[in-house]
Design a protein around this motif. Structure first.
Motif, PDB file in Angstrom:
ATOM      1  N   MET A   1      22.300 -16.998   3.622  1.00 49.62           N
ATOM      2  CA  MET A   1      21.057 -16.480   4.157  1.00 49.62           C
ATOM      3  C   MET A   1      21.314 -15.602   5.375  1.00 49.62           C
ATOM      4  N   GLU A   2      22.219 -16.007   6.274  1.00 52.00           N
ATOM      5  CA  GLU A   2      22.514 -15.247   7.473  1.00 52.00           C
ATOM      6  C   GLU A   2      23.053 -13.861   7.126  1.00 52.00           C
ATOM      7  N   ASN A   3      23.899 -13.759   6.103  1.00 53.19           N
ATOM      8  CA  ASN A   3      24.420 -12.461   5.685  1.00 53.19           C
ATOM      9  C   ASN A   3      23.314 -11.559   5.168  1.00 53.19           C
ATOM     10  N   ASN A   4      22.339 -12.111   4.423  1.00 53.06           N
ATOM     11  CA  ASN A   4      21.218 -11.315   3.928  1.00 53.06           C
ATOM     12  C   ASN A   4      20.400 -10.746   5.073  1.00 53.06           C
ATOM     13  N   LEU A   5      20.154 -11.557   6.106  1.00 52.16           N
ATOM     14  CA  LEU A   5      19.399 -11.090   7.253  1.00 52.16           C
ATOM     15  C   LEU A   5      20.157  -9.976   7.967  1.00 52.16           C
ATOM     16  N   LYS A   6      21.461 -10.151   8.134  1.00 55.11           N
ATOM     17  CA  LYS A   6      22.277  -9.141   8.795  1.00 55.11           C
ATOM     18  C   LYS A   6      22.212  -7.814   8.045  1.00 55.11           C
ATOM     19  N   VAL A   7      22.271  -7.861   6.737  1.00 57.40           N
ATOM     20  CA  VAL A   7      22.186  -6.652   5.920  1.00 57.40           C
ATOM     21  C   VAL A   7      20.830  -5.980   6.107  1.00 57.40           C
ATOM     22  N   CYS A   8      19.753  -6.764   6.115  1.00 59.65           N
ATOM     23  CA  CYS A   8      18.410  -6.206   6.288  1.00 59.65           C
ATOM     24  C   CYS A   8      18.240  -5.512   7.618  1.00 59.65           C
ATOM     25  N   LEU A   9      18.818  -6.061   8.656  1.00 59.33           N
ATOM     26  CA  LEU A   9      18.631  -5.512   9.989  1.00 59.33           C
ATOM     27  C   LEU A   9      19.654  -4.451  10.355  1.00 59.33           C
ATOM     28  N   SER A  10      20.702  -4.294   9.564  1.00 63.62           N
ATOM     29  CA  SER A  10      21.726  -3.320   9.905  1.00 63.62           C
ATOM     30  C   SER A  10      22.020  -2.391   8.734  1.00 63.62           C
ATOM     31  N   SER A  11      21.023  -2.122   7.938  1.00 63.42           N
ATOM     32  CA  SER A  11      21.187  -1.250   6.784  1.00 63.42           C
ATOM     33  C   SER A  11      21.735   0.103   7.206  1.00 63.42           C
ATOM     34  N   LYS A  12      22.674   0.625   6.445  1.00 65.57           N
ATOM     35  CA  LYS A  12      23.222   1.948   6.745  1.00 65.57           C
ATOM     36  C   LYS A  12      22.183   3.023   6.511  1.00 65.57           C
ATOM     37  N   LYS A  13      21.284   2.789   5.604  1.00 65.07           N
ATOM     38  CA  LYS A  13      20.237   3.760   5.279  1.00 65.07           C
ATOM     39  C   LYS A  13      18.956   3.357   5.982  1.00 65.07           C
ATOM     40  N   MET A  14      18.523   4.159   6.958  1.00 59.42           N
ATOM     41  CA  MET A  14      17.349   3.813   7.762  1.00 59.42           C
ATOM     42  C   MET A  14      16.095   4.568   7.326  1.00 59.42           C
ATOM     43  N   ASP A  15      16.194   5.413   6.307  1.00 60.58           N
ATOM     44  CA  ASP A  15      15.040   6.168   5.827  1.00 60.58           C
ATOM     45  C   ASP A  15      14.333   5.370   4.746  1.00 60.58           C
ATOM     46  N   TRP A  16      13.118   4.962   5.027  1.00 58.92           N
ATOM     47  CA  TRP A  16      12.313   4.208   4.079  1.00 58.92           C
ATOM     48  C   TRP A  16      11.175   5.110   3.649  1.00 58.92           C
ATOM     49  N   THR A  17      11.264   5.673   2.464  1.00 65.55           N
ATOM     50  CA  THR A  17      10.278   6.625   1.971  1.00 65.55           C
ATOM     51  C   THR A  17       8.926   5.957   1.739  1.00 65.55           C
ATOM     52  N   THR A  18       7.889   6.547   2.315  1.00 66.95           N
ATOM     53  CA  THR A  18       6.534   5.997   2.227  1.00 66.95           C
ATOM     54  C   THR A  18       6.068   5.923   0.775  1.00 66.95           C
ATOM     55  N   PRO A  19       5.522   4.785   0.354  1.00 69.63           N
ATOM     56  CA  PRO A  19       4.936   4.711  -0.987  1.00 69.63           C
ATOM     57  C   PRO A  19       3.792   5.726  -1.094  1.00 69.63           C
ATOM     58  N   LYS A  20       3.791   6.493  -2.155  1.00 67.85           N
ATOM     59  CA  LYS A  20       2.833   7.591  -2.313  1.00 67.85           C
ATOM     60  C   LYS A  20       1.376   7.117  -2.285  1.00 67.85           C
ATOM     61  N   ASP A  21       1.057   6.023  -2.959  1.00 73.56           N
ATOM     62  CA  ASP A  21      -0.328   5.547  -2.964  1.00 73.56           C
ATOM     63  C   ASP A  21      -0.762   5.101  -1.567  1.00 73.56           C
ATOM     64  N   PHE A  22       0.147   4.522  -0.808  1.00 74.60           N
ATOM     65  CA  PHE A  22      -0.153   4.116   0.560  1.00 74.60           C
ATOM     66  C   PHE A  22      -0.440   5.353   1.422  1.00 74.60           C
ATOM     67  N   PHE A  23       0.409   6.367   1.307  1.00 74.78           N
ATOM     68  CA  PHE A  23       0.194   7.609   2.055  1.00 74.78           C
ATOM     69  C   PHE A  23      -1.131   8.258   1.660  1.00 74.78           C
ATOM     70  N   ASN A  24      -1.425   8.306   0.364  1.00 74.03           N
ATOM     71  CA  ASN A  24      -2.657   8.951  -0.102  1.00 74.03           C
ATOM     72  C   ASN A  24      -3.905   8.328   0.520  1.00 74.03           C
ATOM     73  N   LYS A  25      -3.909   7.009   0.664  1.00 69.07           N
ATOM     74  CA  LYS A  25      -5.064   6.342   1.285  1.00 69.07           C
ATOM     75  C   LYS A  25      -5.203   6.741   2.752  1.00 69.07           C
ATOM     76  N   LEU A  26      -4.094   6.775   3.467  1.00 67.55           N
ATOM     77  CA  LEU A  26      -4.142   7.208   4.865  1.00 67.55           C
ATOM     78  C   LEU A  26      -4.529   8.681   4.968  1.00 67.55           C
ATOM     79  N   ASN A  27      -4.007   9.482   4.061  1.00 65.81           N
ATOM     80  CA  ASN A  27      -4.291  10.914   4.084  1.00 65.81           C
ATOM     81  C   ASN A  27      -5.775  11.195   3.818  1.00 65.81           C
ATOM     82  N   GLU A  28      -6.408  10.402   2.971  1.00 62.10           N
ATOM     83  CA  GLU A  28      -7.853  10.542   2.729  1.00 62.10           C
ATOM     84  C   GLU A  28      -8.640  10.338   4.024  1.00 62.10           C
ATOM     85  N   GLU A  29      -8.166   9.439   4.849  1.00 66.55           N
ATOM     86  CA  GLU A  29      -8.830   9.140   6.118  1.00 66.55           C
ATOM     87  C   GLU A  29      -8.524  10.170   7.208  1.00 66.55           C
ATOM     88  N   PHE A  30      -7.257  10.584   7.325  1.00 65.96           N
ATOM     89  CA  PHE A  30      -6.840  11.409   8.456  1.00 65.96           C
ATOM     90  C   PHE A  30      -6.639  12.900   8.136  1.00 65.96           C
TER      91      PHE A  30
END
Length: 156
Positions: A1-30
């Motif tokens: 479990m400790e290794n899994n947490l370490k991987v989650c918090l120290s991922s080499k890839k820090m770009d998390w692409t926004t889910p399109k449906d989530f963005f679309n809802k925010l975009n409708e508002e803003f």
């Protein structure tokens, strides 16, 4: 479990692409006009800045900004930039970031200075390299920075 947490918090890839449906809802508002931290492949607005253009050094005045910054050690710089840019005329900044309420940047720029904080129920399923890997290993929040009637409103 400790290794899994370490991987989650120290991922080499820090770009998390926004889910399109989530963005679309925010975009409708803003109705976003600028995505300041993306790649050509995952830009969500017609106007955007890539890492080479460095959104941290660009002027965002007059834009309605959607910011999903890299989630690594640089995130504090993005939070500060979002807050500072939101103080400019006709500028609104909406951020999607991990809900890390114990961080220095949360207390310096979000807790007392954000117009709104929306804690998301459950975990987002991001796109990009994380797509298909299940839910994010962290909770998320949407932070809204904007002026109110000519003067910056804070809760202080």
């Amino acid at each position: 479990m400790e290794n899994n947490l370490k991987v989650c918090l120290s991922s080499k890839k820090m770009d998390w692409t926004t889910p399109k449906d989530f963005f679309n809802k925010l975009n409708e508002e803003f109705h976003f006009t600028l995505d300041p931290c993306c790649t050509v492949e995952n830009a969500l607005c017609e106007k955007f800045y890539t890492p080479e253009e460095d959104g941290l050094i660009q002027d965002w005045e007059g834009e309605i900004v959607y910011c999903n910054p890299p989630y690594g050690r640089e995130i504090g710089k993005w939070v500060k930039k979002c807050y500072e840019e939101s103080k400019k005329e006709n500028t609104v900044v909406v951020m999607l970031i991990p809900a890390r309420t114990d961080t220095k940047y949360f207390h310096e720029y979000i807790y007392y200075k954000a117009r709104e904080i929306r804690f998301l129920k459950g975990r987002l399923k991001f796109g990009g390299e994380q797509k298909g890997s299940g839910s994010a290993p962290f909770p998320s929040m949407v932070v809204v920075f904007k002026k109110k009637r000519g003067s910056y409103e804070t809760k202080e």
